[in-house]
Design an enzyme around this catalytic site. Sequence first.
Site, PDB file in Angstrom:
ATOM      1  CB  SER A  31      -0.938   0.012   1.212  1.00  0.00           C
ATOM      2  OG  SER A  31      -0.201  -0.173   2.412  1.00  0.00           O
ATOM      3  CG  ASN A 118      -4.351  -4.651  12.819  1.00  0.00           C
ATOM      4  OD1 ASN A 118      -3.706  -4.543  11.771  1.00  0.00           O
ATOM      5  ND2 ASN A 118      -4.700  -5.814  13.331  1.00  0.00           N
ATOM      6  CG  HIS A 164     -41.863  19.926 -14.435  1.00  0.00           C
ATOM      7  ND1 HIS A 164     -42.074  18.610 -14.102  1.00  0.00           N
ATOM      8  CD2 HIS A 164     -42.617  20.672 -13.589  1.00  0.00           C
ATOM      9  CE1 HIS A 164     -42.953  18.552 -13.089  1.00  0.00           C
ATOM     10  NE2 HIS A 164     -43.286  19.791 -12.757  1.00  0.00           N
ATOM     11  CB  SER A 285     -13.081  23.294 -30.261  1.00  0.00           C
ATOM     12  OG  SER A 285     -12.943  22.321 -31.286  1.00  0.00           O
ATOM     13  CE  LYS A 291     -18.466  24.386 -29.187  1.00  0.00           C
ATOM     14  NZ  LYS A 291     -18.292  22.928 -29.177  1.00  0.00           N
ATOM     15  CG  ASN A 293     -16.120  23.569 -25.783  1.00  0.00           C
ATOM     16  OD1 ASN A 293     -17.150  23.943 -26.327  1.00  0.00           O
ATOM     17  ND2 ASN A 293     -15.150  22.942 -26.429  1.00  0.00           N
ATOM     18  CD  GLU A 298     -18.605  20.107 -21.122  1.00  0.00           C
ATOM     19  OE1 GLU A 298     -18.932  19.232 -21.936  1.00  0.00           O
ATOM     20  OE2 GLU A 298     -17.736  20.963 -21.358  1.00  0.00           O
ATOM     21  CE1 TYR A 325      -6.386  -3.320   8.819  1.00  0.00           C
ATOM     22  CE2 TYR A 325      -5.486  -5.526   8.507  1.00  0.00           C
ATOM     23  CZ  TYR A 325      -5.629  -4.211   8.092  1.00  0.00           C
ATOM     24  OH  TYR A 325      -5.008  -3.796   6.941  1.00  0.00           O
ATOM     25  CD  GLN A 330      -3.137  -2.423   1.876  1.00  0.00           C
ATOM     26  OE1 GLN A 330      -2.435  -2.735   2.831  1.00  0.00           O
ATOM     27  NE2 GLN A 330      -2.880  -2.849   0.657  1.00  0.00           N
ATOM     28  CE  LYS A 333      -4.456   2.914   4.743  1.00  0.00           C
ATOM     29  NZ  LYS A 333      -5.373   1.739   4.758  1.00  0.00           N
TER      30      LYS A 333
HETATM   31  N1  ARG Z   1      -1.456  -1.238   4.932  1.00  0.00           N
HETATM   32  C1  ARG Z   1      -2.330  -1.734   5.932  1.00  0.00           C
HETATM   33  C2  ARG Z   1      -3.705  -1.066   5.805  1.00  0.00           C
HETATM   34  O1  ARG Z   1      -3.764  -0.089   5.176  1.00  0.00           O
HETATM   35  C3  ARG Z   1      -1.773  -1.444   7.293  1.00  0.00           C
HETATM   36  C4  ARG Z   1      -2.265  -2.383   8.339  1.00  0.00           C
HETATM   37  C5  ARG Z   1      -1.701  -3.732   8.100  1.00  0.00           C
HETATM   38  N2  ARG Z   1      -2.102  -4.604   9.138  1.00  0.00           N
HETATM   39  C6  ARG Z   1      -1.956  -5.924   9.022  1.00  0.00           C
HETATM   40  N3  ARG Z   1      -2.363  -6.648  10.008  1.00  0.00           N
HETATM   41  N4  ARG Z   1      -1.476  -6.446   7.929  1.00  0.00           N
HETATM   42  O2  ARG Z   1      -4.691  -1.548   6.312  1.00  0.00           O
END
Ligand code: ARG
Length: 470
Positions: A31, A118, A164, A285, A291, A293, A298, A325, A330, A333
């Site tokens: 991540s 966690n 309407h 354009s 044009k 725009n 939009e 958890y 993950q 995010k």
């Molecule tokens: N990258 C993980 C997340 O965003 C961090 C927590 C990882 N925890 C674990 N037990 N693998 O959730």
Amino acid sequence: MTGDGGARGRTLWHGRFAGGPSEELMAFTVSLPFDRVLAADDIAGSRAHVRGLVRGGLLDGDEAAAVLGALDTAEHELASGSFAFAPSDEDIHTAVERRVTELAGPAGAKLHTGRSRNDQVATDLRLWTKRALAEVADRVVSLQGALLARAEAAGGAYLPGYTHLQQAQPVLLAHHLLAHGWALARDVDRLLAARARGDVSPLGAGALAGSSLPLDPEGTAADLGFAAVFDNSLDAVSDRDFVAEALFVLALCGIHLSRLGEEWVIWSSEEVGFVTLDDAYATGSSMLPQKKNPDIAELARGKTGRLVGNLTALLVTLKGLPLAYNRDLQEDKEPLFDSVEQVSLGLAAVEGMVRTATFDLERMAATADTPAAAATDLAEWLVARGTPFRDAHAVVGDLVRRSLAGEGALADLVAADERLGAEAAALIAPGVPVTRRTTRGGGGPVAVAAQLDRFRTHLAADVARLPDGG
Ligand code: ARG
């Protein structure tokens, strides 16, 4: 394909494993590419955790100084771009802990005492979300300021009001602009309410069940500026309600931008021509030289799809997850970061578009000044003189039908009608209908003047309660 832990660096769990992670596992599960944005919050959380460990006697003064110093260095490296990530850094938490351990030696290995990623990631993300929601609220208030400025400058200008998408009754341009302003006021309220509900520290929940060590969840929560502390460790590490709420509030704010955008696409069309966009807030354009725009309007409309998608994605991820958890979390995010970024960019762009556009007030008025614009006023004129509304509606409707059938101008038919006459016919004159609606919150000048006062007061109160610095 089995990885070699030595070559790729140690994992946080190397003791239990004979070998290192495979490339496929790392590629699929890392991540770091997106959770780097949590770096500052991760470091803040670690500092608070270290101070909590000192209070619990788990770290002595020298050890704490070494770890805090290493955190300072890591922070500086991250901010300046000189932080060297290792292939084994699967997320920002791993990267920071690895670097702190490199820098602080044996004391660094104590950083994760009583803590799990966690509760750590939940802490980081709450800190980030608190700040992000406050920043978005700032931008919403700024757009409201732009709408207010245009409304104040619009004076008595009026345009058709629609239901309407058919012309219904004329309203002041200020009234129309403030209608968007009030929707945004509810967004500010929701942003701050979501922020307040998410203002709870999960730090100290550990992996899922707390700790046998003397941690200080209250102390670390206060240290980090959280308003409250978790009550249940399982809930603390698995709760992503604050992300779901943020995504909903952002999606709805985006939908408000979308509705304004749709309207400005129509307003800027040749057929309607109520607004001309400033060159800096319009595009040309590549092929059609003439044009201009309304791309901001939009995309204010178009980006809403992904905002709704981000909310949906998280809700589906959360649905059916067992306590506590799970790595699925993950996936909270990227939708959050994306929605915050897109709504922030959209708010700024729409604000610029609104501040710089030129309204064609004559065209608005001319479009609104149709005889039929006074039809309801004529019926209400009869009602004020004792006619039941349903009868008055029928009388005026009949005159409108006869006028459309070619029997004469509506004003002439009204003047000639014994129930109405010249006084009523005067209501059809240009600029008169919009002045007739005087009730609270209505679209005429008297009501709008009072509304402008209320809007100014409401906006000033919101500005005063915006959290500073997240
Ligand atoms: N990258 C993980 C997340 O965003 C961090 C927590 C990882 N925890 C674990 N037990 N693998 O959730």
